[in-house]
Design a protein around this motif. Structure first.
Motif, PDB file in Angstrom:
ATOM      1  N   ASN A   1       0.819  -1.244   0.174  1.00  0.00           N
ATOM      2  CA  ASN A   1      -0.026  -0.066  -0.030  1.00  0.00           C
ATOM      3  C   ASN A   1       0.964   0.981   0.069  1.00  0.00           C
ATOM      4  N   CYS A   2       1.998   1.465  -0.506  1.00  0.00           N
ATOM      5  CA  CYS A   2       2.938   2.277  -0.574  1.00  0.00           C
ATOM      6  C   CYS A   2       2.725   3.092  -2.318  1.00  0.00           C
ATOM      7  N   SER A   3       3.512   4.166  -2.261  1.00  0.00           N
ATOM      8  CA  SER A   3       3.720   4.808  -3.456  1.00  0.00           C
ATOM      9  C   SER A   3       4.993   5.671  -3.449  1.00  0.00           C
ATOM     10  N   SER A   4       5.624   5.796  -4.620  1.00  0.00           N
ATOM     11  CA  SER A   4       6.970   6.477  -4.841  1.00  0.00           C
ATOM     12  C   SER A   4       7.984   6.269  -3.611  1.00  0.00           C
ATOM     13  N   ILE A   5       8.151   5.083  -3.631  1.00  0.00           N
ATOM     14  CA  ILE A   5       9.385   4.693  -2.367  1.00  0.00           C
ATOM     15  C   ILE A   5      10.675   4.081  -3.076  1.00  0.00           C
ATOM     16  N   GLU A   6      11.847   4.353  -2.331  1.00  0.00           N
ATOM     17  CA  GLU A   6      13.211   4.044  -2.778  1.00  0.00           C
ATOM     18  C   GLU A   6      13.780   3.163  -1.697  1.00  0.00           C
ATOM     19  N   VAL A   7      14.223   1.899  -2.057  1.00  0.00           N
ATOM     20  CA  VAL A   7      14.844   1.011  -1.142  1.00  0.00           C
ATOM     21  C   VAL A   7      16.225   0.571  -1.571  1.00  0.00           C
ATOM     22  N   GLN A   8      16.899   0.577  -0.809  1.00  0.00           N
ATOM     23  CA  GLN A   8      18.377   0.109  -1.320  1.00  0.00           C
ATOM     24  C   GLN A   8      18.758  -0.848  -0.079  1.00  0.00           C
ATOM     25  N   CYS A   9      19.291  -1.900  -0.926  1.00  0.00           N
ATOM     26  CA  CYS A   9      19.788  -3.035   0.081  1.00  0.00           C
ATOM     27  C   CYS A   9      21.332  -3.193  -0.111  1.00  0.00           C
ATOM     28  N   GLN A  10      21.903  -2.964   0.956  1.00  0.00           N
ATOM     29  CA  GLN A  10      23.430  -2.959   0.884  1.00  0.00           C
ATOM     30  C   GLN A  10      24.107  -4.286   1.362  1.00  0.00           C
ATOM     31  N   GLY A  11      23.302  -5.002   1.795  1.00  0.00           N
ATOM     32  CA  GLY A  11      23.752  -6.632   2.043  1.00  0.00           C
ATOM     33  C   GLY A  11      22.931  -7.606   1.543  1.00  0.00           C
ATOM     34  N   ALA A  12      22.516  -8.350   2.018  1.00  0.00           N
ATOM     35  CA  ALA A  12      21.950  -9.783   1.618  1.00  0.00           C
ATOM     36  C   ALA A  12      20.254  -9.492   2.134  1.00  0.00           C
ATOM     37  N   ALA A  13      19.230 -10.108   1.317  1.00  0.00           N
ATOM     38  CA  ALA A  13      17.861 -10.183   1.330  1.00  0.00           C
ATOM     39  C   ALA A  13      17.342 -11.355   0.625  1.00  0.00           C
ATOM     40  N   PRO A  14      16.955 -12.412   1.353  1.00  0.00           N
ATOM     41  CA  PRO A  14      16.481 -13.386   0.566  1.00  0.00           C
ATOM     42  C   PRO A  14      15.281 -13.370  -0.193  1.00  0.00           C
ATOM     43  N   THR A  15      14.287 -12.530   0.263  1.00  0.00           N
ATOM     44  CA  THR A  15      13.146 -12.101  -0.391  1.00  0.00           C
ATOM     45  C   THR A  15      12.697 -10.878  -0.280  1.00  0.00           C
ATOM     46  N   ILE A  16      12.333 -10.261  -1.470  1.00  0.00           N
ATOM     47  CA  ILE A  16      11.656  -8.882  -1.289  1.00  0.00           C
ATOM     48  C   ILE A  16      10.281  -9.076  -2.125  1.00  0.00           C
ATOM     49  N   SER A  17       9.368  -8.526  -1.084  1.00  0.00           N
ATOM     50  CA  SER A  17       7.898  -8.680  -1.613  1.00  0.00           C
ATOM     51  C   SER A  17       7.523  -7.158  -1.976  1.00  0.00           C
ATOM     52  N   ILE A  18       6.786  -6.854  -3.078  1.00  0.00           N
ATOM     53  CA  ILE A  18       6.186  -5.694  -3.547  1.00  0.00           C
ATOM     54  C   ILE A  18       4.718  -5.731  -3.846  1.00  0.00           C
ATOM     55  N   ASP A  19       3.878  -5.120  -2.862  1.00  0.00           N
ATOM     56  CA  ASP A  19       2.508  -5.714  -2.932  1.00  0.00           C
ATOM     57  C   ASP A  19       1.770  -4.245  -2.887  1.00  0.00           C
ATOM     58  N   ASN A  20       0.693  -4.270  -4.050  1.00  0.00           N
ATOM     59  CA  ASN A  20       0.101  -2.953  -4.187  1.00  0.00           C
ATOM     60  C   ASN A  20       0.680  -1.528  -3.839  1.00  0.00           C
ATOM     61  N   THR A  21       1.916  -1.735  -4.695  1.00  0.00           N
ATOM     62  CA  THR A  21       2.604  -0.420  -4.642  1.00  0.00           C
ATOM     63  C   THR A  21       2.775   0.356  -6.265  1.00  0.00           C
ATOM     64  N   ALA A  22       2.742   1.588  -6.134  1.00  0.00           N
ATOM     65  CA  ALA A  22       2.795   2.082  -7.259  1.00  0.00           C
ATOM     66  C   ALA A  22       4.012   3.258  -7.163  1.00  0.00           C
ATOM     67  N   GLY A  23       5.059   2.829  -8.185  1.00  0.00           N
ATOM     68  CA  GLY A  23       6.219   3.472  -8.102  1.00  0.00           C
ATOM     69  C   GLY A  23       7.320   3.026  -7.015  1.00  0.00           C
ATOM     70  N   CYS A  24       8.223   2.037  -7.487  1.00  0.00           N
ATOM     71  CA  CYS A  24       9.286   1.566  -6.386  1.00  0.00           C
ATOM     72  C   CYS A  24      10.497   1.507  -7.117  1.00  0.00           C
ATOM     73  N   GLN A  25      11.448   2.238  -6.535  1.00  0.00           N
ATOM     74  CA  GLN A  25      12.953   2.295  -7.129  1.00  0.00           C
ATOM     75  C   GLN A  25      13.692   1.210  -6.209  1.00  0.00           C
ATOM     76  N   LEU A  26      14.440   0.225  -6.599  1.00  0.00           N
ATOM     77  CA  LEU A  26      14.970  -0.753  -5.827  1.00  0.00           C
ATOM     78  C   LEU A  26      16.397  -0.792  -6.353  1.00  0.00           C
ATOM     79  N   TYR A  27      17.361  -0.743  -5.285  1.00  0.00           N
ATOM     80  CA  TYR A  27      18.792  -0.836  -5.727  1.00  0.00           C
ATOM     81  C   TYR A  27      19.468  -1.993  -4.824  1.00  0.00           C
ATOM     82  N   LEU A  28      20.043  -2.887  -5.579  1.00  0.00           N
ATOM     83  CA  LEU A  28      20.537  -4.088  -4.949  1.00  0.00           C
ATOM     84  C   LEU A  28      22.044  -4.067  -4.989  1.00  0.00           C
TER      85      LEU A  28
END
Length: 498
Positions: A413-440
């Motif tokens: 339920n988010c909009s216009s978010i930015e997410v940056q993972c500097q380490g490890a993440a087994p699972t990333i879930s994006i649900d009902n979101t409009a606009g997501c910038q994901l940095y791995l």
């Protein structure tokens, strides 16, 4: 197994006694005993013992909200057994009668739905999986092709259409055009909707708590293969209603009442009745009455003080006085609530209602703790260290920078978010979101990204050249489904430059 055998023997003895010449119990008792000994009802008892009891035992080990909603689930399955027994003694009702007949079952579905709504708890995925899966029990309402509108009536009678989430609305509206699936397909479709949340439970507690994994696996087995195989064996074309049984109709109180007439004074009624042309004179009388009066008759004269340009209270521009600003400010604060950044009971970081704060920081955390971000806007949060799970809920223009996560990072339920993972993440879930910038980072390139009702999702990954810029990969949000060799094949939509 001994108790089940004893119950069957008691049912058989009761049936034999009813057939003896010296005893004649009431017809209602005869029908109930006969219905309980039907092969389909006996098989449903086996379903309860083999699958529902298994889910209940796993829920008792967990306790809390999981145990509470599992009790409602068990009650819903028991209610369906009672309805299956009544069906054999009831004629097939119409739409309103079907709603009344299935009211006990729909009440249980509504109870489970209410338990999964509201502010997210630590067991949100458990509650959603259980409540979403219970809609599979509506297979009992199948009456043949074209019964989609009837199912829509049943669901919306107890789930107001404007108080449910977007996914449920889309499913309900789709029913109007597609109709209800056959019982077997309906059970499978409803479980697919619930499996999204059930898989989250499995991922989150895979290496954390075996009781939760046991519950999630038992819940899946209850529907697939449990309920699906039961419906396939006994009701593949829907329930078999009686042709001579009782008739169920909608109560009179449930019928919609006519709206109240608009209020009018006696003077207005008298004037309207006197000015109305007499019946039978036609349109000629109407035009004659119009032409007999001046065009401006009945209009009030507008004086100078009534004109807009001369009225001080209607200035023609938006006022920006201090009083109006002071009045509107408390309302906004009351809606958003106070900002929070605190550790609750040593295990859950809560970040709420942060507006325009760019330097939020959590640096004292451990792998057993979770982070829940809710209602933040135009802010940036940095999480240093490893945590178990991170959830971003109902945030706008939010930036999240984290190091490592044990289970999953999820946005909903988010909009216009930015997410940056500097380490490890087994699972990333994006649900009902409009606009997501994901940095791995390079350590997180093997992560599994799950999207549902997500648009404008771009993933930035490091390129092979250390000096080059990050490579951008937009995730598809449109798909093409084609029917090939007996199955549907799904491929993302590709756009050519020509």
């Amino acid at each position: 197994m001994d108790e089940k055998l004893i119950q069957r023997l008691e049912s058989a003895i009761a049936r034999l006694e009813s057939l003896s010449p010296g005893s004649k119990p009431p017809s209602g008792t005869l029908d109930a005993v006969s219905a309980a000994s039907e092969p389909s009802i006996v098989a449903y008892d086996d379903l309860l013992v083999e699958y529902v009891v298994k889910v209940s035992l796993a829920a008792e080990k967990i306790g809390g909200q999981v145990h509470d909603i599992t009790i409602v689930l068990s009650q819903a399955f028991a209610t369906q057994k009672e309805l299956l027994m009544k069906i054999k003694q009831t004629q097939k009702p119409d739409g309103g009668g079907m709603t009344e007949f299935l009211k006990p079952l729909n009440d249980k579905l509504a109870q489970a739905n209410n338990m999964s709504e509201g502010k997210r708890s630590d067991f949100f995925n458990h509650l959603k999986a259980a409540s979403e899966s219970l809609s599979a029990l509506i297979w009992i309402a199948y009456t043949g092709k074209g019964c989609g509108k009837q199912k829509l009536l049943l669901l919306t009678s107890y789930f107001p259409i404007f108080n449910i989430n977007l996914a449920s609305k889309q499913q309900l509206f789709a029913l109007i055009f597609s109709g209800m699936s056959m019982p077997i397909g309906h059970v499978e479709e409803c479980w697919q909707s619930a499996e999204f949340y059930n898989n989250k439970v499995l991922v989150e507690y895979k290496n954390k708590d075996p009781y939760h994994v046991e519950w999630a696996k038992a819940l899946k087995e209850l529907y697939v293969p449990g309920l699906r195989d039961y419906v396939k064996a006994h009701y593949p074309l829907g329930p078999l209603w009686s042709t001579t049984g009782a008739v169920v109709s909608a109560p009179k109180s449930a019928q919609p009442s006519a709206p109240n007439p608009p209020s009018a004074s006696l003077a207005n009624l008298a004037s309207s009745s006197s000015s109305r042309p007499k019946q039978g004179q036609g349109m000629a009388a109407v035009f004659q009455e119009i032409s007999s009066k001046p065009v401006t008759s009945g209009l009030r004269k507008v004086t100078d003080d009534m004109k807009t340009k001369n009225r001080k209270d209607r200035a023609g521009f938006v006022s920006s006085g201090e009083n109006e600003v002071q009045k509107s400010a408390p309302k906004t604060a009351a809606k958003t609530g106070p900002p929070k950044l605190e550790l609750v009971m040593g295990r859950k970081w809560v970040v709420e209602n942060q507006i325009g704060v760019k330097d939020l920081l959590i640096d004292d955390c451990d792998p057993k703790q979770t982070v829940y971000i809710f209602g933040c806007k135009d802010s940036v949060l940095q999480i240093k260290g490893k945590v178990n799970n991170i959830t971003v809920d109902k945030c706008t223009k939010m930036g999240v920078l984290f190091t490592d996560v044990v289970a999953a990072f999820e946005t909903v339920n988010c909009s216009s978010i930015e997410v940056q993972c500097q380490g490890a993440a087994p699972t990333i879930s994006i649900d009902n979101t409009a606009g997501c910038q994901l940095y791995l980072s390079r350590e997180s390139l093997e992560t599994s990204i799950t999207t549902a009702k997500a648009t404008e999702v771009n993933v930035m990954v490091p390129s092979s050249d250390p000096d080059a810029d990050l490579a951008e990969h937009p995730l598809p949000q449109q798909y093409i489904h084609t029917y090939q060799d007996g199955n549907f094949v799904t491929n993302p939509v590709s756009h050519s430059g020509g």
